[in-house]
Design a protein around this motif. Structure first.
Motif, PDB file in Angstrom:
ATOM      1  N   ARG A  92      -3.305   6.188 -15.940  1.00 13.81           N
ATOM      2  CA  ARG A  92      -3.557   4.870 -15.380  1.00 13.81           C
ATOM      3  C   ARG A  92      -2.263   4.296 -14.834  1.00 13.81           C
ATOM      4  NH1 ARG A  92      -8.420   2.944 -15.936  1.00 13.81           N
ATOM      5  NH2 ARG A  92      -7.821   0.762 -15.617  1.00 13.81           N
ATOM      6  N   ARG A  93      -2.396   3.524 -13.753  1.00 16.85           N
ATOM      7  CA  ARG A  93      -1.237   2.968 -13.054  1.00 16.85           C
ATOM      8  C   ARG A  93      -1.520   1.518 -12.675  1.00 16.85           C
ATOM      9  NH1 ARG A  93       3.669   6.060 -12.243  1.00 16.85           N
ATOM     10  NH2 ARG A  93       3.161   7.633 -13.796  1.00 16.85           N
ATOM     11  N   ILE A  94      -0.462   0.773 -12.402  1.00 20.64           N
ATOM     12  CA  ILE A  94      -0.613  -0.558 -11.831  1.00 20.64           C
ATOM     13  C   ILE A  94      -0.601  -0.424 -10.317  1.00 20.64           C
ATOM     14  CG2 ILE A  94       0.399  -2.855 -11.578  1.00 20.64           C
ATOM     15  CD1 ILE A  94       1.665  -2.501 -14.328  1.00 20.64           C
ATOM     16  N   GLN A  95      -1.700  -0.803  -9.681  1.00 26.10           N
ATOM     17  CA  GLN A  95      -1.751  -0.796  -8.217  1.00 26.10           C
ATOM     18  C   GLN A  95      -1.318  -2.156  -7.689  1.00 26.10           C
ATOM     19  OE1 GLN A  95      -5.360   0.662  -6.283  1.00 26.10           O
ATOM     20  NE2 GLN A  95      -5.102  -0.853  -4.653  1.00 26.10           N
ATOM     21  N   LEU A  96      -0.350  -2.139  -6.788  1.00 24.85           N
ATOM     22  CA  LEU A  96       0.104  -3.350  -6.109  1.00 24.85           C
ATOM     23  C   LEU A  96      -0.018  -3.091  -4.614  1.00 24.85           C
ATOM     24  CD1 LEU A  96       3.277  -5.422  -7.043  1.00 24.85           C
ATOM     25  CD2 LEU A  96       2.484  -5.185  -4.694  1.00 24.85           C
ATOM     26  N   SER A  97      -0.861  -3.871  -3.941  1.00 25.47           N
ATOM     27  CA  SER A  97      -1.150  -3.639  -2.523  1.00 25.47           C
ATOM     28  C   SER A  97      -0.649  -4.790  -1.669  1.00 25.47           C
ATOM     29  CB  SER A  97      -2.654  -3.467  -2.302  1.00 25.47           C
ATOM     30  OG  SER A  97      -3.152  -2.402  -3.080  1.00 25.47           O
ATOM     31  N   ILE A  98      -0.073  -4.445  -0.527  1.00 27.63           N
ATOM     32  CA  ILE A  98       0.478  -5.430   0.407  1.00 27.63           C
ATOM     33  C   ILE A  98      -0.207  -5.265   1.760  1.00 27.63           C
ATOM     34  CG2 ILE A  98       2.565  -6.269   1.562  1.00 27.63           C
ATOM     35  CD1 ILE A  98       4.161  -4.961  -0.769  1.00 27.63           C
ATOM     36  N   PHE A  99      -0.845  -6.331   2.223  1.00 25.10           N
ATOM     37  CA  PHE A  99      -1.494  -6.321   3.536  1.00 25.10           C
ATOM     38  C   PHE A  99      -0.495  -6.740   4.605  1.00 25.10           C
ATOM     39  CE2 PHE A  99      -3.633  -8.858   6.880  1.00 25.10           C
ATOM     40  CZ  PHE A  99      -4.301  -7.819   7.508  1.00 25.10           C
ATOM     41  N   MET A 100      -0.423  -5.951   5.682  1.00 25.29           N
ATOM     42  CA  MET A 100       0.487  -6.218   6.795  1.00 25.29           C
ATOM     43  C   MET A 100      -0.322  -6.651   8.011  1.00 25.29           C
ATOM     44  SD  MET A 100       2.634  -2.685   6.303  1.00 25.29           S
ATOM     45  CE  MET A 100       3.876  -3.033   7.551  1.00 25.29           C
ATOM     46  N   SER A 101      -0.123  -7.861   8.483  1.00 27.42           N
ATOM     47  CA  SER A 101      -0.801  -8.320   9.695  1.00 27.42           C
ATOM     48  C   SER A 101      -0.031  -7.827  10.913  1.00 27.42           C
ATOM     49  CB  SER A 101      -0.881  -9.852   9.713  1.00 27.42           C
ATOM     50  OG  SER A 101       0.339 -10.404  10.189  1.00 27.42           O
ATOM     51  N   PRO A 102      -0.637  -7.877  12.107  1.00 26.98           N
ATOM     52  CA  PRO A 102       0.080  -7.455  13.320  1.00 26.98           C
ATOM     53  C   PRO A 102       1.344  -8.271  13.590  1.00 26.98           C
ATOM     54  CG  PRO A 102      -2.271  -7.525  13.740  1.00 26.98           C
ATOM     55  CD  PRO A 102      -2.062  -8.154  12.390  1.00 26.98           C
ATOM     56  N   LEU A 103       1.498  -9.430  12.950  1.00 30.20           N
ATOM     57  CA  LEU A 103       2.667 -10.273  13.179  1.00 30.20           C
ATOM     58  C   LEU A 103       3.833  -9.931  12.262  1.00 30.20           C
ATOM     59  CD1 LEU A 103       0.953 -13.778  13.641  1.00 30.20           C
ATOM     60  CD2 LEU A 103       1.666 -12.150  15.402  1.00 30.20           C
ATOM     61  N   ASN A 104       3.584  -9.095  11.253  1.00 32.77           N
ATOM     62  CA  ASN A 104       4.651  -8.723  10.325  1.00 32.77           C
ATOM     63  C   ASN A 104       5.596  -7.690  10.932  1.00 32.77           C
ATOM     64  OD1 ASN A 104       2.277  -9.023   7.724  1.00 32.77           O
ATOM     65  ND2 ASN A 104       4.132 -10.255   7.847  1.00 32.77           N
ATOM     66  N   VAL A 105       6.800  -7.597  10.364  1.00 30.89           N
ATOM     67  CA  VAL A 105       7.690  -6.468  10.645  1.00 30.89           C
ATOM     68  C   VAL A 105       7.030  -5.230  10.054  1.00 30.89           C
ATOM     69  CG1 VAL A 105       9.963  -5.479  10.184  1.00 30.89           C
ATOM     70  CG2 VAL A 105       9.732  -7.940  10.610  1.00 30.89           C
ATOM     71  N   HIS A 106       6.964  -4.129  10.805  1.00 28.46           N
ATOM     72  CA  HIS A 106       6.165  -2.975  10.373  1.00 28.46           C
ATOM     73  C   HIS A 106       6.960  -1.743   9.964  1.00 28.46           C
ATOM     74  CE1 HIS A 106       2.445  -4.998  10.999  1.00 28.46           C
ATOM     75  NE2 HIS A 106       1.749  -3.887  10.882  1.00 28.46           N
ATOM     76  N   VAL A 107       8.267  -1.846   9.880  1.00 32.34           N
ATOM     77  CA  VAL A 107       9.038  -0.734   9.327  1.00 32.34           C
ATOM     78  C   VAL A 107       8.782  -0.683   7.829  1.00 32.34           C
ATOM     79  CG1 VAL A 107      11.117  -2.158   8.990  1.00 32.34           C
ATOM     80  CG2 VAL A 107      11.325   0.325   9.171  1.00 32.34           C
ATOM     81  N   ASN A 108       8.650   0.523   7.268  1.00 34.18           N
ATOM     82  CA  ASN A 108       8.427   0.719   5.836  1.00 34.18           C
ATOM     83  C   ASN A 108       9.694   1.270   5.187  1.00 34.18           C
ATOM     84  OD1 ASN A 108       5.078   1.983   6.462  1.00 34.18           O
ATOM     85  ND2 ASN A 108       5.782  -0.119   6.252  1.00 34.18           N
ATOM     86  N   ARG A 109       9.988   0.799   3.969  1.00 34.79           N
ATOM     87  CA  ARG A 109      11.258   1.120   3.317  1.00 34.79           C
ATOM     88  C   ARG A 109      11.044   1.711   1.916  1.00 34.79           C
ATOM     89  NH1 ARG A 109      15.282  -0.498   6.362  1.00 34.79           N
ATOM     90  NH2 ARG A 109      14.893  -2.053   7.983  1.00 34.79           N
ATOM     91  N   ASN A 110      12.033   2.477   1.465  1.00 35.67           N
ATOM     92  CA  ASN A 110      11.982   3.061   0.127  1.00 35.67           C
ATOM     93  C   ASN A 110      12.115   1.961  -0.927  1.00 35.67           C
ATOM     94  OD1 ASN A 110      12.087   5.776   1.236  1.00 35.67           O
ATOM     95  ND2 ASN A 110      14.272   5.441   1.563  1.00 35.67           N
ATOM     96  N   PRO A 111      11.207   1.914  -1.904  1.00 30.54           N
ATOM     97  CA  PRO A 111      11.283   0.850  -2.912  1.00 30.54           C
ATOM     98  C   PRO A 111      12.334   1.084  -3.988  1.00 30.54           C
ATOM     99  CG  PRO A 111       9.412   2.261  -3.348  1.00 30.54           C
ATOM    100  CD  PRO A 111       9.996   2.735  -2.049  1.00 30.54           C
TER     101      PRO A 111
END
Length: 219
Positions: A92-111
């Motif tokens: 079992r894991r904790i799921q944390l989800s982030i919604f990105m709208s078209p207005l957001n910055v869309h580069v993805n980064r290492n956490p």
């Protein structure tokens, strides 16, 4: 601020299309329909500005720390819940989800800092990004990181109804730095994290986060 390399082909094509549309409008419509000509000009230039904005990379001071998990993207936190892992992990894991709208910055980064254990692309559907089944049925790319302390986190780049291209730069065995680029998703999407149960979560539902800056939690 600079423009992400993934945006160059799209921006170049957009400039050509906007130029052609406005040249044709100028010669064919302007003499008889000047108001319509101005409407087309404003609309197409506005679209071009939006496309430039979509591929922007603003200057930011990124958060760092071996005990920190930082946001992999800009957006709004839409899910925080404990789930049964459906990929790579068997617990079992904790799921944390982030919604990105078209207005957001869309580069993805290492956490986190660490090593890439797993990097896999999955073809799939294009349900709206906030749909509960988008996490398992949509086109996506999953990456598992192992931190320097041995903890592991899975990050899913998930396509949405408008996102038709996921880019990921990582492969198993890569050593990565927290805040470094992991990839890019074009035009609206979602990113899920699967964290170990017991992780301290420092954000809440509907909170706005910034990629590489906002601390999502601590080990």
């Amino acid at each position: 601020m600079r423009i992400h390399k993934e945006g160059y082909p799209t921006i170049f094509l957009s400039i050509i299309v906007v130029a052609v549309i406005n040249l044709l409008t100028l010669f064919l419509l302007a003499p008889r329909y000047p108001v319509l000509t101005w409407i087309i000009l404003i609309a197409t230039v506005g679209l071009l500005i939006f496309i430039f904005s979509f591929f922007r990379i603003p200057k930011r001071t990124h958060s760092s720390g071996s005990d920190l998990i930082v946001a992999p993207c800009d957006g709004t936190v839409v899910v925080i819940e404990e789930v049964e892992a459906d990929e790579f992990f068997k617990d079992r894991r904790i799921q944390l989800s982030i919604f990105m709208s078209p207005l957001n910055v869309h580069v993805n980064r290492n956490p986190i800092d660490g090593e890439v254990l797993y990097s896999e692309y999955h073809p799939g559907k294009f349900l709206v990004a906030w749909h509960p089944k988008s996490s398992t049925e949509n086109e996506r790319h999953s990456v598992v990181y192992r931190s320097l302390s041995g903890r592991e986190v899975l990050v899913k780049q998930i396509a949405g109804a408008l996102a038709k291209r996921i880019v990921n730069y990582l492969k198993p065995g890569d050593r990565v730095h927290q805040g470094g680029e992991m990839g890019f998703i074009k035009f609206g999407s979602r990113v899920d994290l699967l964290l170990p149960v017991g992780t301290q979560i420092d954000v809440k539902i509907n909170q706005k986060v910034q990629g590489g800056v906002t601390v999502l939690g601590k080990w």
